[in-house]
Design a protein around this motif. Structure first.
Motif, short mmCIF file in Angstrom:
data_model
loop_
_atom_site.label_atom_id
_atom_site.label_comp_id
_atom_site.label_asym_id
_atom_site.label_seq_id
_atom_site.Cartn_x
_atom_site.Cartn_y
_atom_site.Cartn_z
N TRP A 19 -2.86 10.52 -10.86
CA TRP A 19 -3.06 11.46 -9.75
C TRP A 19 -1.92 12.47 -9.79
O TRP A 19 -0.75 12.08 -9.75
N PRO A 20 -2.23 13.77 -9.90
CA PRO A 20 -1.15 14.77 -10.01
C PRO A 20 -0.45 15.02 -8.67
O PRO A 20 -1.09 15.10 -7.63
N ILE A 21 0.86 15.14 -8.73
CA ILE A 21 1.70 15.40 -7.55
C ILE A 21 2.40 16.74 -7.74
O ILE A 21 2.96 17.02 -8.81
N LYS A 22 2.39 17.57 -6.70
CA LYS A 22 3.05 18.87 -6.78
C LYS A 22 4.56 18.69 -6.89
O LYS A 22 5.17 18.00 -6.07
N PRO A 23 5.19 19.36 -7.85
CA PRO A 23 6.64 19.19 -8.00
C PRO A 23 7.45 19.85 -6.89
O PRO A 23 8.56 19.44 -6.58
N ASN A 24 6.86 20.89 -6.27
CA ASN A 24 7.61 21.64 -5.25
C ASN A 24 7.22 21.25 -3.82
O ASN A 24 7.65 21.89 -2.85
N ASP A 25 6.36 20.24 -3.68
CA ASP A 25 5.97 19.77 -2.34
C ASP A 25 5.64 18.28 -2.45
O ASP A 25 4.57 17.82 -2.05
N LYS A 26 6.61 17.53 -3.00
CA LYS A 26 6.35 16.14 -3.38
C LYS A 26 5.92 15.26 -2.21
O LYS A 26 4.98 14.48 -2.32
N CYS A 27 6.64 15.35 -1.10
CA CYS A 27 6.43 14.38 -0.02
C CYS A 27 5.02 14.48 0.55
O CYS A 27 4.33 13.47 0.70
N ALA A 78 -1.86 11.50 -1.51
CA ALA A 78 -2.33 10.62 -2.59
C ALA A 78 -2.44 9.18 -2.11
O ALA A 78 -3.44 8.48 -2.39
N VAL A 79 -1.44 8.71 -1.38
CA VAL A 79 -1.44 7.34 -0.88
C VAL A 79 -2.57 7.14 0.13
O VAL A 79 -3.29 6.13 0.10
N ASP A 80 -2.76 8.12 0.99
CA ASP A 80 -3.85 8.04 1.96
C ASP A 80 -5.21 8.01 1.25
O ASP A 80 -6.08 7.20 1.58
N TRP A 81 -5.36 8.88 0.25
CA TRP A 81 -6.62 8.90 -0.51
C TRP A 81 -6.87 7.55 -1.17
O TRP A 81 -7.97 6.98 -1.09
N GLY A 82 -5.85 7.01 -1.85
CA GLY A 82 -6.03 5.76 -2.58
C GLY A 82 -6.35 4.59 -1.67
O GLY A 82 -7.18 3.73 -2.01
N ASN A 83 -5.72 4.56 -0.51
CA ASN A 83 -5.95 3.44 0.41
C ASN A 83 -7.30 3.55 1.13
O ASN A 83 -7.78 2.55 1.68
N PRO A 99 0.81 -1.23 0.00
CA PRO A 99 0.00 0.00 0.00
C PRO A 99 0.84 1.28 0.00
O PRO A 99 0.53 2.25 0.67
N HIS A 100 1.94 1.25 -0.75
CA HIS A 100 2.86 2.39 -0.79
C HIS A 100 3.08 2.84 -2.23
O HIS A 100 2.65 2.19 -3.17
N ALA A 101 3.80 3.95 -2.37
CA ALA A 101 4.15 4.49 -3.69
C ALA A 101 5.60 4.14 -3.99
O ALA A 101 6.50 4.43 -3.19
N TYR A 102 5.83 3.54 -5.15
CA TYR A 102 7.15 3.01 -5.51
C TYR A 102 7.78 3.83 -6.63
O TYR A 102 7.11 4.23 -7.59
N TRP A 103 9.08 4.05 -6.50
CA TRP A 103 9.86 4.61 -7.61
C TRP A 103 11.26 4.05 -7.56
O TRP A 103 11.85 3.90 -6.49
N LYS A 104 11.77 3.72 -8.73
CA LYS A 104 13.17 3.29 -8.84
C LYS A 104 13.73 3.90 -10.11
O LYS A 104 13.13 3.79 -11.18
N GLY A 105 14.86 4.57 -9.98
CA GLY A 105 15.45 5.20 -11.16
C GLY A 105 16.77 5.85 -10.82
O GLY A 105 17.28 5.74 -9.70
N VAL A 155 10.98 6.54 3.26
CA VAL A 155 10.65 6.26 4.65
C VAL A 155 11.90 6.37 5.52
O VAL A 155 13.00 6.02 5.09
N SER A 156 11.72 6.91 6.71
CA SER A 156 12.84 7.03 7.66
C SER A 156 12.32 6.74 9.06
O SER A 156 11.13 6.51 9.27
N ASP A 157 13.21 6.77 10.04
CA ASP A 157 12.79 6.55 11.43
C ASP A 157 11.85 7.64 11.90
O ASP A 157 11.00 7.42 12.76
N GLN A 158 12.01 8.83 11.32
CA GLN A 158 11.20 9.98 11.77
C GLN A 158 9.88 10.13 11.01
O GLN A 158 8.91 10.65 11.55
N GLN A 159 9.86 9.69 9.76
CA GLN A 159 8.71 10.05 8.91
C GLN A 159 8.43 8.97 7.87
O GLN A 159 9.35 8.40 7.29
N ASP A 160 7.15 8.70 7.65
CA ASP A 160 6.75 7.82 6.56
C ASP A 160 5.77 8.57 5.67
O ASP A 160 4.62 8.80 6.05
N TRP A 161 6.25 8.96 4.50
CA TRP A 161 5.41 9.70 3.55
C TRP A 161 4.61 8.75 2.66
O TRP A 161 3.92 9.19 1.73
#
Length: 456
Positions: free
Chosen positions: A314-322, A328-333, A211-217, A233-239
Motif C-alpha cells: 500500500w503506497p504511503i505519501k512521503p510528504n504526508d505520512k501520518c 491505510a490502517v483504517d482501510w485495512g481494518n 491492528p496497527h502499523a509497526y516500524w522499528k529502525g 501515538v500520543s495523548d493527543q493523536q493516534d495515527w
C-alpha cells in the motif's frame, strides 16, 4: 577434471542426478596458503527430468534496462577504469577463478559478504560465467548521474555495480551483502532467515495481530525517518502507527534480544521507509504476511521494481505520512480480506520469487550479460589477489565464519539457471509504469475522500 556424474545418458534419463557436495578444503589451504584446485570446473549435462525451461521472475527483465547504456558501445577497459573513483574493489574472473583488487574498505563487512556471495555463485555454476572485469561500490548512494552522460558529445558512462539506484542514475544494481549475512547486527543469511520469517508468520495469523502499523529502525540516518517518528501515538493523536527508534549500541549490549526479525511479524501493517538510500529491511518487511505500507521510495534495488501497488503493498505519501498511514490502517481494518490477501501476496513474492536460487540466477544473468558487453580480454590487476571460498571462510572467526558456513553452496547445481525473460519493449515498459502510477493515484483519491468524510 572429472565430470560431476559418471552415469550414462540412459541412466540419467531414468532418475534424477544427485547433487554432489564439495566441502571446503581448509587443510589444503592452510598448508599451501593458496586456493585448492580440487573444485569441479564444469558441470555435467542437465538432469533431463528437471524443469529446465523455468522462466525467471519478472524483475530479471530490468537487467536489460540496467545494461542498456552500453548496449551499442560495449564496455571498454577505459570505461571500467573510470568507475574506479568511488569503487571499494575491482573483481576479475578469469576461467572461473576470482581475483580481487581492494581499493578502500567498505562499511562493516559489506564487501566481505558481497564477495562471498559471488564466490558462492562460482561454486553453484562452475564454468558457466564468462571472463569478467568490474568495479563495485558498496556505499548506499548511487553516483553515476544520467545528466552527466547525455547530449551529442557525451562520453559513455562508467559501469559501476552497487546495491541500489534511482531514476536519475545509471549504477548497475546487484543483490546486497545481507543475503549472505550481516554479522554486525546478527542478521542471518537468507535461507535460514527466510525460514525463520515464514515460521514467525505461522505463529500468529493476520486476524490475531495488533491492528496497527509497526516500524522499528534507526531514525538518525534520514530526515524521512525522523519525520515518521511524528506519526507515533500520543495523548493527543493516534495515527494508527507504532514506531520505535532502534538504538544499535544499546541493542548490542543487550545481546540483540529484541531485534529478532522473525519475532516482529505481530502487527497487521508494517511500514517501510528508506534510510540514507534504499534499506535492506524491505525484504524482511515484505516477508511478514502483514500489509506493507511503503513510503514512496526514491531508490530501488534489483527486485523491487516488480512490486505492484495494491497487489504487494500500500503506497504511503512521503510528504504526508501520518494522515496517509491513518487512512491505510483504517482501510485495512475495514477491508480485512483484501488486506490479508495483499500481505500474503507480498510474502509469497519474497518466498517464491526471491528465494536464494533466484538471487544467484539474477547474479548469473546480470554478470553473463555484462560479460558479453566487454570489448577486451580481462587480465589480473597488478595488486589483485586470488579469492576462493577457502581463503575467506577458513580463517574467518565468530559470526563471520558461522554465516559463511551456513550460506556455503554445497556443490555445483544439477540444473541450469532459469531462462531470462525478454527485454521490455518501449510500449510495455510505459504501460507497466503507467499502471503503477494509476494505482498510486487511486489510493490518493481514496485518501482524499477519507479525510473529507472525517470533516463531515
Amino acid at each position: 577434471m572429472p565430470l560431476l556424474s559418471t552415469k550414462s545418458k540412459g541412466e540419467s534419463l531414468k532418475k534424477h542426478r544427485q547433487q554432489i557436495e564439495v566441502p571446503l578444503d581448509c587443510s589444503a589451504h592452510e598448508l599451501t596458503k593458496s586456493c585448492p584446485r580440487s573444485y569441479p570446473t564444469t558441470t555435467d549435462e542437465e538432469d533431463p527430468d528437471s524443469n529446465l525451461n523455468a522462466t525467471c521472475p519478472e524483475y530479471f527483465r530490468w537487467i536489460h534496462e540496467d545494461l542498456r547504456p552500453w548496449a551499442y558501445t560495449g564496455i571498454t577497459l577505459d570505461m571500467v577504469e573510470r568507475a574506479k573513483a568511488t569503487a571499494n574493489f575491482r573483481l576479475v574472473v578469469l576461467n572461473g577463478t576470482a581475483y580481487v583488487e581492494q581499493y578502500q574498505k567498505a562499511f562493516q563487512t559489506r564487501d566481505v559478504f558481497t564477495l562471498w556471495g559471488i564466490l558462492q555463485l562460482l561454486r553453484k555454476y562452475p564454468g558457466k560465467l564468462p571472463d569478467l572485469d568490474l568495479m563495485f561500490d558498496c556505499v548506499d548512494w548511487p553516483v553515476i548521474k544520467s545528466i552527466d552522460y547525455g547530449g551529442p558529445n557525451a562520453t559513455t558512462p562508467p559501469p559501476l555495480f552497487r546495491y541500489c539506484k534511482d531514476n536519475e542514475t545509471l549504477d548497475i544494481v546487484f543483490p546486497d551483502w545481507s543475503f549472505w549475512g550481516w554479522p554486525e547486527i546478527r542478521v542471518k543469511s537468507w535461507v535460514p532467515l527466510l525460514n525463520d520469517l515464514m515460521e514467525g508468520n505461522q505463529r500468529m495469523g493476520w486476524d490475531e495481530r495488533e491492528p496497527h502499523a509497526y516500524w522499528k529502525g534507526n531514525p538518525e540516518v534520514a530526515e524521512t525517518r525522523q519525520d515518521l517518528l511524528k506519526c507515533n501515538v500520543s495523548d493527543q493523536q493516534d495515527w494508527g502507527a507504532r514506531v520505535f527508534a532502534q538504538d544499535w549500541k544499546k541493542e548490542s549490549k543487550a545481546g540483540y534480544k529484541t531485534s529478532n526479525l522473525a519475532d516482529q511479524c505481530v502487527h497487521r501493517f508494517k511500514i517501510y521507509v528508506e534510510g540514507s538510500a534504499w534499506s535492506v529491511s524491505e525484504k524482511y518487511i515484505l516477508a511478514c504476511d502483514s500489509v506493507t505500507l511503503l513510503v514512496q521510495p526514491r531508490y530501488f534495488d534489483f527486485f523491487t521494481r516488480s512490486l505492484k501497488p495494491l497487489q504487494h503493498y500500500w503506497p504511503i505519501k512521503p510528504n504526508d505520512k501520518c494522515r496517509s498511514i491513518k487512512h491505510a490502517v483504517d482501510w485495512g481494518n475495514t477491508h480485512q480480506q483484501e488486506a490479508k490477501a495483499m500481505g500474503k501476496a507480498a510474502s509469497e513474492f519474497i518466498k517464491e520469487d526471491l528465494k536464494i536460487d533466484y538471487v544467484y540466477d539474477y547474479m548469473f544473468h546480470l554478470l553473463n550479460e555484462y560479460g558479453k558487453l566487454l570489448r577486451y580480454k580481462p587480465t589480473v590487476p597488478k595488486n589483485a589477489v586470488e579469492l576462493c571460498s577457502e581463503s575467506m571462510a577458513c580463517p574467518a572467526k565468530g559470526l563471520n565464519k558461522d554465516y559463511m558456513m551456513e550460506s556455503l553452496v554445497k556443490g555445483p547445481s544439477v540444473t541450469s539457471p532459469c531462462t531470462m525473460p525478454p527485454p521490455y519493449d518501449p510500449a510495455s515498459l510505459r504501460n507497466l509504469l503507467s499502471e503503477q502510477e494509476n494505482s498510486i493515484k487511486q489510493v490518493d483519491e481514496w485518501e482524499k475522500k477519507f479525510w473529507e468524510n472525517q470533516k463531515v
